[in-house]
Enzyme design. Structure first.
Site, PDB file in Angstrom:
ATOM      1  CB  CYS A  33     -23.580 -74.171 -37.778  1.00  0.00           C
ATOM      2  SG  CYS A  33     -22.502 -74.375 -36.705  1.00  0.00           S
ATOM      3  CG  HIS A  60     -26.304 -70.903 -38.444  1.00  0.00           C
ATOM      4  ND1 HIS A  60     -26.563 -72.323 -37.399  1.00  0.00           N
ATOM      5  CD2 HIS A  60     -24.816 -71.033 -37.493  1.00  0.00           C
ATOM      6  CE1 HIS A  60     -25.659 -72.558 -35.965  1.00  0.00           C
ATOM      7  NE2 HIS A  60     -24.533 -71.452 -36.695  1.00  0.00           N
ATOM      8  CG  ASN A  87     -24.409 -71.626 -33.390  1.00  0.00           C
ATOM      9  OD1 ASN A  87     -24.691 -73.019 -33.757  1.00  0.00           O
ATOM     10  ND2 ASN A  87     -22.768 -71.289 -33.574  1.00  0.00           N
TER      11      ASN A  87
END
Ligand code: UT7
Length: 327
Positions: free
Chosen positions: A113, A254, A284
């Site tokens: 990520c 993020h 996500n």
């Protein structure tokens, strides 16, 4: 000082929408639980024809168009992904093939990520040291093809997408990547992983017996880590630049969980209008979430030339990091 300036940004997400109510028909969950614990309302799901390179190429073409650049002018491609088309060749090579251009450096960066944070810093270093004069940087992940659709603690979290920026060298002015902080602690590797198919547990070999074939995550551990790591990386990169949180025009973190975003926001003392959030629409999207955020922020007029934008990410590794960009 020579550095990479963002000349164009673009993103793409698959058409198929999966809502929380759709998920409650698959696993024992509710819209209320998902919204309260994560802020996610829906996410986009890749179709069989969508791969990291098809989504990445689409985002790349949009970033190139925004930069007013032809693909042939590119000097380098760096792709942040952990869900590439194949173990090898790299997804950057597939994107290079799709763009149909002459040979240039093209490679992947594997930082989950935080993949885009790492990839952008890497491309900027190549520009700063004079190796190239421009670079295409992509963040793409297709994690819905890797999650266990019977595990309610992970399958509700992820969505698919891609974002890309074109960086161009500049020797003058203050625009560009101002400062970077990159960190990793392999001691946390056990908290998020996809075990099978690598050289430790190759498919079909005896040592892969009993190993997980899907994403594993200890959500509570990652949550505890993320709340501290996001804030730490942000404070460090701001301090390195000799600035203060109040100097940030837009914070693009993020998009993993709204509660994690709010914790970082609180630590920085930023008002809501300076924090970009789209986790409710896409979930996500791993390495794609930050460039998607940057592209949406620009398209909606929340990010304009000269703004100071703070990006921060964390993920499997454990890895984390932040880039401070003068847009
Ligand atoms: O990009 C990096 C990737 N990872 C992350 O960012 C993940 C970070 N972690 C998180 O975002 C949160 O830890 C989660 C959203 C994954 C979980 O939220 P939580 O508030 O930490 O919940 P929990 O894991 O402590 O679970 C609370 C309860 C449990 O039930 P019991 O044991 O208390 O009876 C879970 O079984 O919630 C249950 N639960 C669910 N219930 C309904 C877990 N998932 C679900 C679900 N629907 N989808």
């Amino acid at each position: 000082m020579r550095r990479g300036v963002v000349a164009g940004v673009g993103f793409t997400v698959p058409d198929r929408v999966l809502t929380n109510d759709d998920l409650s028909a698959l696993v024992d969950t509710t819209d209320e639980w998902i919204v309260q614990r994560t802020g996610i309302k829906e996410r986009r799901i890749a179709g069989p024809e969508d791969t990291a390179s098809t989504l990445g190429t689409d985002a790349a073409r949009k970033a190139l168009a925004a930069a007013g650049m032809a693909p042939e002018e590119l000097q380098m491609i760096v792709c942040g992904t952990v869900t590439g088309d194949m173990a090898f060749p790299s997804t950057a090579c597939f994107i290079h093939e799709a763009l149909g251009i002459a040979p240039i450096p093209a490679y992947d960066v594997g930082a989950a990520c935080a993949g885009f944070i790492y990839a952008l810093a890497n491309a900027n270093a190549m520009i700063a040291t004079g190796v190239v004069d421009n670079a295409l940087v992509i963040g793409v992940d297709v994690l819905t093809k890797y999650v266990d659709w019977t595990d309610r603690s992970t399958c509700v979290l992820f969505g698919d997408g891609a974002g890309a920026v074109v960086l161009k060298a500049s020797e003058t002015g203050d625009r560009g990547l101002v400062k970077t902080v990159l960190l990793a602690d392999g001691g946390g590797a056990k908290h998020i992983s996809y075990e099978s198919g690598g050289s430790r547990y190759p498919f079909g070999e005896p040592q892969s017996q009993g190993r997980r074939l899907k994403v594993y995550m200890n959500g509570a551990e990652v949550y505890r880590f993320a709340v501290v790591a996001m804030g730490d990386a942000c404070c460090r990169v701001i301090e390195l630049a000799g600035l203060e949180p109040k100097d940030i025009q837009l914070f693009v973190p993020h998009q993993a969980n709204l509660r994690i975003i709010r914790a970082a926001q609180e630590r920085l003392g930023l008002p809501d209008e300076r924090v970009f959030v789209n986790v409710e629409k896409y979930g996500n999207t791993s390495g794609a979430s930050i460039p998607i955020g940057l592209a949406e922020a620009e398209q909606t007029g929340r990010l304009t030339k000269g703004d100071l934008v703070l990006t921060v990410g964390f993920g499997a590794g454990l890895v984390w990091g932040a880039n401070l960009i003068r847009w």
